[in-house]
Design an enzyme around this catalytic site. Structure first.
Site, PDB file in Angstrom:
ATOM      1  N   ASP A  74      -3.192 -15.568   3.539  1.00  0.00           N
ATOM      2  CA  ASP A  74      -2.907 -14.199   3.123  1.00  0.00           C
ATOM      3  C   ASP A  74      -4.046 -13.803   2.187  1.00  0.00           C
ATOM      4  O   ASP A  74      -4.831 -14.661   1.759  1.00  0.00           O
ATOM      5  CB  ASP A  74      -1.553 -14.158   2.411  1.00  0.00           C
ATOM      6  CG  ASP A  74      -1.176 -12.754   1.941  1.00  0.00           C
ATOM      7  OD1 ASP A  74      -1.628 -11.771   2.565  1.00  0.00           O
ATOM      8  OD2 ASP A  74      -0.432 -12.640   0.956  1.00  0.00           O
ATOM      9  N   ASP A  76      -4.059 -10.715  -0.658  1.00  0.00           N
ATOM     10  CA  ASP A  76      -3.571 -10.387  -2.001  1.00  0.00           C
ATOM     11  C   ASP A  76      -2.590 -11.449  -2.478  1.00  0.00           C
ATOM     12  O   ASP A  76      -1.586 -11.739  -1.818  1.00  0.00           O
ATOM     13  CB  ASP A  76      -2.883  -9.026  -2.006  1.00  0.00           C
ATOM     14  CG  ASP A  76      -3.870  -7.872  -1.943  1.00  0.00           C
ATOM     15  OD1 ASP A  76      -5.083  -8.143  -1.916  1.00  0.00           O
ATOM     16  OD2 ASP A  76      -3.432  -6.707  -1.908  1.00  0.00           O
ATOM     17  N   ASP A 264       1.834 -16.364  -0.931  1.00  0.00           N
ATOM     18  CA  ASP A 264       2.165 -16.364  -2.355  1.00  0.00           C
ATOM     19  C   ASP A 264       3.557 -15.817  -2.642  1.00  0.00           C
ATOM     20  O   ASP A 264       4.018 -15.875  -3.782  1.00  0.00           O
ATOM     21  CB  ASP A 264       1.149 -15.526  -3.143  1.00  0.00           C
ATOM     22  CG  ASP A 264       1.289 -14.039  -2.846  1.00  0.00           C
ATOM     23  OD1 ASP A 264       1.167 -13.668  -1.655  1.00  0.00           O
ATOM     24  OD2 ASP A 264       1.536 -13.266  -3.778  1.00  0.00           O
TER      25      ASP A 264
END
Length: 321
Positions: A74, A76, A264
């Protein structure tokens, strides 16, 4: 190798001034949002320990294993810890246009770190964030509209103007040279490429925003060396829908069971697992309280995570019957 452009949304809940939290001293906490209650793991659960690989091993026969053929990041929160940068850009926009919310405020709107940590995980997207906040706290005065806008068109114009300015400010911050990738990201990418693994980035953000981040943070050569790059504009459904990861596996020519995703947040984790992929978490300050029970491992960052560690993790996973 030229980058292959393969053809991402948060759960929209109600956070805010009405948000209240009930934290316990044990391993869980509750975040109450309107009439909805979300349960999170306590930050202490992940601060010093790593989740053991998910397994259900049979004593009578060796389990089928997965082999790591593709590593998918990923952007961000994984490649860069971006949420505080977004918060800074929002606050700079509020200050630039002297946004007063509620209108009786004596100072420009300023979203605190504690508030934004919760807010950004509950309301997805910049425009929905502002629209929800203004609806709950009163449409603001600003240099755009001296009086609070009342019509739908004027409210849309306010939000569009703020979001456009905020986006340009965010780009300035990224390009300033003051932002660095999260620890271990570059090394792990290079290890994967050197070992002949497929490498991809799948982000929920807009393509132009992700390209700008990647070119400035991992450099243009690494970006062009990706085997697949997917952005939010490339799929119809957003995370936690698995479309972005299923599409990536198809374009990479790799089975989903042989892909490993690095995320995240629980939304990204859900997208990966729904696609049939294993997922490890490298949490940030704004996601550390989320429940990552479906991840095969959880890390504070990637500084001590080697490619061989991830290969070992994946090989221990028992494939579903």
């Amino acid at each position: 190798m030229a980058v292959v452009y393969c053809n991402h949304s948060a759960v929209l809940l109600s956070p805010s001034t009405a948000v209240s939290s009930s934290l316990s001293s044990t391993s869980s906490s509750l975040l109450v949002v309107g009439f909805k209650t979300l349960r999170f793991k306590s930050r202490s659960v992940y601060s010093k320990t790593r989740v053991s690989p998910v397994s259900a091993l049979s004593s009578s026969s060796p389990p089928p294993s997965r082999s790591l053929e593709a590593l998918i990041f990923d952007c961000d929160g994984v490649i860069l810890e971006s949420e505080n940068l977004h918060r800074q850009a929002y606050n700079d926009a509020f200050s630039h246009f002297d946004v007063r919310c509620p209108p009786s405020s004596s100072e420009s709107l300023d979203w605190s770190l504690d508030f934004y940590d919760k807010f950004q995980n509950l309301v997805g997207g910049g425009k929905p964030k502002m629209r929800w906040y203004f609806k709950e706290n009163g449409w603001p005065t600003s240099t755009i509209f001296v009086s609070p806008p009342e019509s739908d068109d004027d409210r849309a114009k306010l939000i569009d103007t703020l979001q456009d300015w905020k986006t340009e400010r965010y780009k300035e911050i990224i390009k300033s040279g003051s932002v660095e990738p999260r620890p271990g990201v570059i090394r792990l990418m290079d290890e994967a490429k050197a070992a002949g693994k497929k490498l991809a980035v799948c982000s929920a953000a807009t393509k132009s925003s992700v390209i700008m981040c990647l070119e400035n943070l991992i450099d243009i050569e690494r970006f062009q060396g990706l085997d697949c790059f997917l952005a939010g504009d490339d799929v119809k459904e957003k995370k936690p829908d698995p479309s972005i990861y299923i599409t990536a596996a198809e374009k990479l020519g790799v089975s989903v069971k042989d892909c490993l995703v690095i995320e995240d947040s629980v939304i990204g984790l859900q997208a990966a697992t729904k696609a049939g992929m294993s997922c490890v978490i490298t949490y940030t300050s704004s996601t550390s309280d989320q429940d990552f029970k479906d991840a095969i491992s959880v890390y504070p960052d990637l500084s001590n995570v080697k490619l061989k560690d991830l290969e070992t993790l994946l090989q221990t996973i028992v494939t579903a019957a």
